[in-house]
Design a protein around this motif. Structure first.
Motif, PDB file in Angstrom:
ATOM      1  N   ILE A   1       0.490  -1.066   0.108  1.00 37.39           N
ATOM      2  CA  ILE A   1       0.299   0.180  -0.129  1.00 37.39           C
ATOM      3  C   ILE A   1       0.679   0.646  -0.352  1.00 37.39           C
ATOM      4  CG2 ILE A   1      -2.186   1.183   1.640  1.00 37.39           C
ATOM      5  CD1 ILE A   1      -2.286  -1.109  -0.759  1.00 37.39           C
TER       6      ILE A   1
ATOM      7  N   ASP B   1       0.955   3.988  -2.552  1.00 37.52           N
ATOM      8  CA  ASP B   1      -0.186   5.565  -2.367  1.00 37.52           C
ATOM      9  C   ASP B   1       0.853   6.383  -3.080  1.00 37.52           C
ATOM     10  OD1 ASP B   1      -2.576   4.403  -1.182  1.00 37.52           O
ATOM     11  OD2 ASP B   1      -1.344   4.529   0.628  1.00 37.52           O
ATOM     12  N   TYR B   2       2.587   5.554  -3.269  1.00 36.27           N
ATOM     13  CA  TYR B   2       3.052   7.111  -3.556  1.00 36.27           C
ATOM     14  C   TYR B   2       3.099   6.799  -5.221  1.00 36.27           C
ATOM     15  CZ  TYR B   2       7.837   8.165  -4.922  1.00 36.27           C
ATOM     16  OH  TYR B   2       9.008   9.578  -5.293  1.00 36.27           O
TER      17      TYR B   2
ATOM     18  N   GLU C   1       0.828   9.428  -5.660  1.00 32.97           N
ATOM     19  CA  GLU C   1       1.043  10.870  -5.031  1.00 32.97           C
ATOM     20  C   GLU C   1       1.854  11.145  -6.843  1.00 32.97           C
ATOM     21  OE1 GLU C   1       3.473  11.969  -2.125  1.00 32.97           O
ATOM     22  OE2 GLU C   1       2.377  10.747  -0.733  1.00 32.97           O
TER      23      GLU C   1
ATOM     24  N   SER D   1      -1.223  16.593  -4.928  1.00 30.79           N
ATOM     25  CA  SER D   1      -0.852  15.612  -3.697  1.00 30.79           C
ATOM     26  C   SER D   1      -0.385  16.523  -2.890  1.00 30.79           C
ATOM     27  CB  SER D   1      -0.306  14.506  -3.780  1.00 30.79           C
ATOM     28  OG  SER D   1      -0.424  13.436  -4.592  1.00 30.79           O
TER      29      SER D   1
ATOM     30  N   HIS E   1      -1.174  12.212   2.350  1.00 31.80           N
ATOM     31  CA  HIS E   1      -2.236  10.292   2.332  1.00 31.80           C
ATOM     32  C   HIS E   1      -2.967  10.818   4.365  1.00 31.80           C
ATOM     33  CE1 HIS E   1      -2.282   6.134   4.288  1.00 31.80           C
ATOM     34  NE2 HIS E   1      -2.357   6.480   5.635  1.00 31.80           N
TER      35      HIS E   1
ATOM     36  N   GLN F   1      -7.056   9.723   4.416  1.00 36.02           N
ATOM     37  CA  GLN F   1      -8.050   9.214   4.907  1.00 36.02           C
ATOM     38  C   GLN F   1      -8.980   9.800   5.795  1.00 36.02           C
ATOM     39  OE1 GLN F   1      -7.211   5.942   5.667  1.00 36.02           O
ATOM     40  NE2 GLN F   1      -5.983   5.998   3.824  1.00 36.02           N
TER      41      GLN F   1
ATOM     42  N   ARG G   1     -12.456   3.457  -1.867  1.00 32.55           N
ATOM     43  CA  ARG G   1     -11.180   4.497  -2.791  1.00 32.55           C
ATOM     44  C   ARG G   1     -11.174   5.675  -4.108  1.00 32.55           C
ATOM     45  NH1 ARG G   1      -5.506   5.021  -2.189  1.00 32.55           N
ATOM     46  NH2 ARG G   1      -5.966   3.302  -0.164  1.00 32.55           N
TER      47      ARG G   1
ATOM     48  N   TYR H   1     -10.424   9.749  -3.730  1.00 38.32           N
ATOM     49  CA  TYR H   1     -10.016  10.422  -4.638  1.00 38.32           C
ATOM     50  C   TYR H   1     -11.434  11.538  -5.265  1.00 38.32           C
ATOM     51  CZ  TYR H   1      -6.624   6.874  -5.024  1.00 38.32           C
ATOM     52  OH  TYR H   1      -5.906   5.833  -4.732  1.00 38.32           O
TER      53      TYR H   1
ATOM     54  N   PHE I   1      -4.205   2.563  -9.029  1.00 35.85           N
ATOM     55  CA  PHE I   1      -3.528   2.140  -7.632  1.00 35.85           C
ATOM     56  C   PHE I   1      -4.064   1.040  -8.077  1.00 35.85           C
ATOM     57  CE2 PHE I   1      -5.564   0.618  -3.547  1.00 35.85           C
ATOM     58  CZ  PHE I   1      -4.121   1.380  -3.031  1.00 35.85           C
TER      59      PHE I   1
ATOM     60  N   ARG J   1      -1.510  -1.721  -6.126  1.00 39.71           N
ATOM     61  CA  ARG J   1      -1.709  -3.251  -5.559  1.00 39.71           C
ATOM     62  C   ARG J   1      -1.420  -4.118  -5.147  1.00 39.71           C
ATOM     63  NH1 ARG J   1      -3.505  -6.128  -1.767  1.00 39.71           N
ATOM     64  NH2 ARG J   1      -4.882  -6.025  -0.246  1.00 39.71           N
TER      65      ARG J   1
END
Length: 236
Positions: A19, A23-24, A27, A38, A43, A47, A68, A72, A97, A101
């Motif tokens: 994850i 997530d990186y 960004e 970003s 993050h 969240q 998710r 977004y 993503f 993942r």
């Protein structure tokens, strides 16, 4: 032939680095298209939006893919995109993503263990996550017959319906299902409540079973290499 079902995240691989990498990658994906996105929606901010969405619609907690996309979408609207465009971009963002993942690193001995079990048992997945064992990056589609995912079913472990659905899929009673997972509540308690047997994957023996956790596993392993012999004992 018994059915052996597996949890995925933190059972066949460590999910945290997966994850973090995903997530990186997100960004960079957003910043390539929307400079400064970003920075404004890091993050922690995403969240926060996620928790607000779940608070308004608790059912989103079950479908981590949908939440998710909604996270977004909401962030993009706050960033200034029109409603229609935000939906399209959010769906595209999730697709990116989701590719990342799936880039998991199996725990040692995972494939050998699964291939050994497959000789005498049927194998399937019951997961609350959105990893796809049939995706080439995960690379386990040749050992699992099917996967039951919470984000596709509308309920999540420990709901007994997921374990019963797995048993029904191969025309077996739940007593002939053994579920392996790392979560004492979702995996062990859920499986036991459904009438399945359970194996608690307590990696490296890092935890002790707490008295206030419901039920008890039928067996405990600290490494996946132990599993074939434990399954043989439970099915003797």
């Amino acid at each position: 032939m018994n059915l052996i079902t597996f949890d995925l995240d933190n059972t066949l691989w460590d999910v945290e680095p997966v994850i973090i990498r995903a997530d990186y990658a997100m960004e960079n994906w957003f910043d390539d298209r929307f400079p400064e996105f970003s920075r404004k929606f890091n993050h922690n901010k995403l969240q926060e939006i996620k928790m607000e969405l779940i608070a308004k619609d608790p059912l989103l907690k079950v479908d981590i893919s949908k939440v998710r996309v909604e996270m977004y979408r909401r962030a993009l609207i706050l960033f200034g995109l029109p409603q229609e465009e935000s939906i399209k971009v959010a769906v595209s963002a999730f697709a990116h993503f989701n590719e990342w993942r799936q880039k998991v690193d199996h725990y040692p001995h995972t494939r050998d263990m699964l291939k050994q079990l497959k000789k005498n048992h049927r194998l399937a997945v019951i997961t609350n996550g959105n990893a796809d064992v049939f995706h080439p990056y995960v690379g386990l589609g040749d050992v699992f017959e099917f996967a039951i995912r919470a984000d596709k079913e509308g309920v999540s472990k420990p709901d007994v319906s997921l374990f019963r659905k797995a048993a029904d899929a191969v025309n077996l009673p739940t007593e002939e299902v053994i579920h392996i997972g790392d979560n004492p509540y979702d995996d062990v308690f859920g499986a036991n409540q459904a009438g399945c047997r359970s194996v608690w994957f307590n990696r490296h023996g890092a935890r002790r079973w707490k008295d206030d956790w419901p039920g008890r596993p039928d067996a405990e392993i600290h490494s996946l290499i132990e599993l074939p012999s434990v399954v043989a004992y439970l099915t003797r």
